[in-house]
Design a protein around this motif. Structure first.
Motif, short mmCIF file in Angstrom:
data_model
loop_
_atom_site.label_atom_id
_atom_site.label_comp_id
_atom_site.label_asym_id
_atom_site.label_seq_id
_atom_site.Cartn_x
_atom_site.Cartn_y
_atom_site.Cartn_z
N ALA A 56 44.76 25.49 47.65
CA ALA A 56 43.88 26.01 46.61
C ALA A 56 43.53 27.47 46.84
CB ALA A 56 42.60 25.16 46.54
N TYR A 57 43.17 27.83 48.09
CA TYR A 57 42.79 29.21 48.36
C TYR A 57 44.00 30.15 48.33
CZ TYR A 57 37.93 28.19 49.25
OH TYR A 57 36.62 27.83 49.08
N ALA A 58 45.18 29.64 48.70
CA ALA A 58 46.39 30.45 48.57
C ALA A 58 46.66 30.77 47.10
CB ALA A 58 47.58 29.72 49.19
N GLN A 59 46.43 29.78 46.21
CA GLN A 59 46.62 30.02 44.78
C GLN A 59 45.60 31.04 44.25
OE1 GLN A 59 46.28 25.95 43.47
NE2 GLN A 59 48.51 25.64 43.40
N LEU A 60 44.35 30.94 44.73
CA LEU A 60 43.33 31.92 44.31
C LEU A 60 43.70 33.32 44.78
CD1 LEU A 60 40.04 29.88 44.95
CD2 LEU A 60 41.04 30.49 42.75
N LEU A 61 44.18 33.45 46.02
CA LEU A 61 44.60 34.75 46.53
C LEU A 61 45.76 35.31 45.72
CD1 LEU A 61 44.44 34.16 50.40
CD2 LEU A 61 43.04 35.76 49.07
N ALA A 62 46.67 34.42 45.31
CA ALA A 62 47.82 34.86 44.50
C ALA A 62 47.35 35.39 43.15
CB ALA A 62 48.80 33.70 44.32
N GLU A 63 46.28 34.79 42.58
CA GLU A 63 45.75 35.29 41.31
C GLU A 63 45.16 36.69 41.48
OE1 GLU A 63 42.91 32.62 39.70
OE2 GLU A 63 44.39 31.16 39.01
N ASP A 64 44.46 36.93 42.61
CA ASP A 64 43.79 38.21 42.83
C ASP A 64 44.76 39.32 43.21
OD1 ASP A 64 41.40 37.00 42.27
OD2 ASP A 64 40.90 36.61 44.38
N ARG A 65 45.75 38.98 44.04
CA ARG A 65 46.61 40.02 44.62
C ARG A 65 48.05 39.97 44.12
NH1 ARG A 65 44.75 39.38 50.98
NH2 ARG A 65 42.49 39.38 50.60
N GLY A 66 48.37 38.95 43.33
CA GLY A 66 49.74 38.80 42.88
C GLY A 66 50.54 38.00 43.89
N PRO A 67 51.67 37.42 43.45
CA PRO A 67 52.47 36.56 44.33
C PRO A 67 53.28 37.38 45.35
CG PRO A 67 53.53 36.76 42.19
CD PRO A 67 52.23 37.54 42.11
N THR A 68 52.60 37.91 46.39
CA THR A 68 53.27 38.71 47.40
C THR A 68 54.16 37.83 48.27
OG1 THR A 68 51.44 38.42 48.93
CG2 THR A 68 51.34 40.33 47.47
N GLY A 69 55.03 38.49 49.05
CA GLY A 69 55.95 37.75 49.91
C GLY A 69 55.28 36.79 50.86
N PRO A 70 54.30 37.23 51.68
CA PRO A 70 53.64 36.30 52.60
C PRO A 70 52.95 35.13 51.88
CG PRO A 70 53.18 38.56 53.22
CD PRO A 70 53.87 38.62 51.90
N LEU A 71 52.34 35.41 50.72
CA LEU A 71 51.68 34.32 49.98
C LEU A 71 52.69 33.31 49.46
CD1 LEU A 71 48.79 35.98 47.94
CD2 LEU A 71 48.61 34.21 49.69
N ARG A 72 53.82 33.81 48.96
CA ARG A 72 54.86 32.90 48.49
C ARG A 72 55.36 32.01 49.63
NH1 ARG A 72 56.92 37.23 45.27
NH2 ARG A 72 58.44 37.69 46.90
N LEU A 73 55.52 32.62 50.81
CA LEU A 73 55.97 31.87 51.97
C LEU A 73 54.94 30.82 52.36
CD1 LEU A 73 58.03 31.43 54.24
CD2 LEU A 73 56.85 33.21 55.56
N LEU A 74 53.66 31.22 52.35
CA LEU A 74 52.59 30.29 52.69
C LEU A 74 52.58 29.11 51.72
CD1 LEU A 74 50.01 29.48 54.21
CD2 LEU A 74 48.72 30.96 52.65
N MET A 75 52.67 29.40 50.41
CA MET A 75 52.64 28.34 49.41
C MET A 75 53.82 27.38 49.59
SD MET A 75 50.05 28.44 47.38
CE MET A 75 50.68 27.50 46.00
N SER A 76 55.01 27.93 49.83
CA SER A 76 56.18 27.07 49.97
C SER A 76 56.06 26.18 51.20
CB SER A 76 57.45 27.93 50.05
OG SER A 76 57.47 28.71 51.23
N GLN A 77 55.49 26.71 52.31
CA GLN A 77 55.33 25.91 53.51
C GLN A 77 54.30 24.80 53.30
OE1 GLN A 77 57.22 26.10 56.38
NE2 GLN A 77 58.41 27.45 55.04
#
Length: 503
Positions: A56-77
């Protein structure tokens, strides 16, 4: 409580996101005995809560900062961890899920939609053939999971672009599901062990997906195996075909179906009575007015009516029957066919258009049997989806159709090839009879499959009785001339077909 060493290693690997170590620890833990397996399932169930928070917090961070590389990796893991947890709990569970009689098409299409929204599936061309009239005793959520696992397994076997095909059909009276892919195939040394936990030819998967599929199949008294490549008739043949064979089904017990035959000729009514009275209750009416009185007293499952009746015509009867019940099904008979009445029948949702005299009365009986056996289409709820999929390979024509749709507030998605990816259900589909990648009947089949129950409209360069009748029998909402010289007129006709008001 002291945590057994294999469980501690599993939790540590999951916490670190180390999937190979997690698989090895889970395998060791499974070998440690039933009590430990149940304990693992309970602990993994508890892990879902913190995983949910991380996701949930990874998705919120993605909304604020955009789907950056580290966030995409975190979400996929996180998503892969969730899959491991779900798969292991499914394998460890000894509790059977509730089952009921259901159409297998619904969970299969649901799995296809989930598969398609995964970004990694964008490289896969997915084709789905899942008619709605194939039923089984089962659990919709589990069949959806089984289908999704097979789709993910096919995708993960291919490193680049690829093709996957899903076919739901029957072998005799037994429903059967095929999932085929055109990937590298399964090595011979793994074919005998492919359904065992942690056995996989892919570096991307968890090794649990096919084990879960086998467990779900067993719960449904079904058999899952590798089928011969020729099970899917395609050129070139697929490299891998998984088959799920469900138990043979019998018709659900219930009341006897009711068939209303409307014709002013006594001999015609007698023919239908003798043809169908052993299989259903046959009710007769000599006029449209008499038929309406019978419909007001009690509903029927199918109406077969002559078009040219004294007084109220067969088309008017179909219209009145629809007002009494939105799910009324009508088959129209006539000895004087015309393109105009065929189009009118299409607009009224008539099931078929029988020409008198009948060429083969056995074909008529087969049609009546199939129509009575199929569940009536339910009126759909209002949808906010504005996308209309347009199967048209001529760019100029496609642009004109898109302009006509825009006039009634609909957005066209142009599909110039037959390689389709399943998405959420569209508001409707426009398919060209002259669609080069799949001409004529093939175009109708493609449009109907893509519509997933939404209305689909056929446009023909040269509108004939043949195209109109074929469209009607395929379940189209309308069969129209392309009218490309008058975009406003085309827009108005499309609006009527999709039951939308022109602003």
């Amino acid at each position: 409580m002291e945590i057994p060493a294999p469980l501690a290693q599993l939790l540590q690997a999951l916490d670190a996101g180390d999937l190979p170590a997690a698989r090895a620890a889970a395998a060791a833990f499974q070998r440690s005995g039933l009590h430990s397996t149940q304990l693992a399932a309970e602990v993994l169930h508890e892990l879902r809560q913190p995983l949910l928070g991380v996701k949930a917090y990874a998705q919120l961070l993605a909304e604020d900062r955009g789907p950056t590389g580290p966030l995409r990796l975190l979400m996929s893991q996180v998503e892969r961890m969730e899959q491991i947890v779900s798969d292991y709990i499914r394998l460890a569970s000894e509790r059977p899920a509730p089952q009921q009689r259901l159409s297998l098409a619904a969970p299969i299409w649901a799995a296809a939609r989930l598969f398609s929204v995964n970004p990694d599936s964008a490289r896969i061309s997915l084709e789905v053939e899942a008619p709605e009239d194939i039923f089984a005793q089962g659990n919709a959520r589990l069949i959806e999971q089984l289908t999704l696992n097979l789709l993910n397994n096919a995708r993960d076997a291919m490193s680049g672009r690829g093709r996957v095909k899903v076919v739901l059909t029957r072998e005799g009276s037994a429903p059967v599901l095929y999932v085929a892919d055109w990937g590298p195939g399964i090595p011979d040394e793994l074919k005998e062990r492919i359904f065992e936990p942690y056995v996989t030819a892919s570096k991307r998967g968890t090794g649990l997906g096919l084990s879960v599929c086998r467990r779900i199949a067993q719960e449904h008294h079904a058999r899952i195996d590798l089928a011969p490549q020729g099970a899917i008739r395609d050129v070139p043949p697929p490299a891998t075909v998984f088959r799920v064979l469900f138990p043979a089904t019998e018709a659900a017990p219930g009341r006897r179906k009711r068939l209303l035959v409307v014709d002013d000729e006594t001999i015609i009514r007698m023919v239908f009575r003798d043809l169908m009275s052993k299989e259903c209750e046959v009710i007769e009416a000599a006029s449209g007015e008499e038929a309406l009185d019978l419909l007001r007293e009690a509903p029927v499952d199918l109406i077969v009516t002559d078009k040219n009746l004294p007084g109220l015509s067969g088309l008017e009867l179909a219209q009145q029957a629809r007002r009494l019940s939105a799910t009324s099904r009508v088959i129209l008979m006539t000895g004087y066919p015309s393109l105009v009445t065929t189009q009118q029948a299409l607009e009224l949702g008539v099931v078929d258009y029988l020409l008198k005299p009948f060429d083969d009365i056995r074909e008529v009986r087969n049609l009546l049997r199939a129509t009575l056996a199929a569940p009536p289409a339910q009126p759909g709820a209002a949808t906010q989806v504005k996308r209309v999929d347009v199967l048209e390979d001529n760019p100029t024509t496609a642009a004109q159709i898109a302009e006509a749709l825009e006039l009634v507030g609909l957005e066209a998605r142009i599909l110039p090839t037959s390689e389709l990816i399943a998405l959420e259900q569209p508001a409707g589909v426009v398919v060209s009879w002259d669609f080069s990648p799949a001409y004529g009947r093939k175009a109708l089949e493609l449009g109907k499959a893509l519509a997933q129950g939404a209305p689909f409209v056929v446009l023909a360069e040269h509108l004939t009785m043949e195209t109109a009748l074929e469209s009607l029998r395929a379940g189209a909402a309308a069969c129209l001339p392309k009218l490309l010289s008058d975009t406003t007129a085309l827009s108005r006709e499309l609006s009527r077909a999709f039951k939308k008001g022109v602003p």
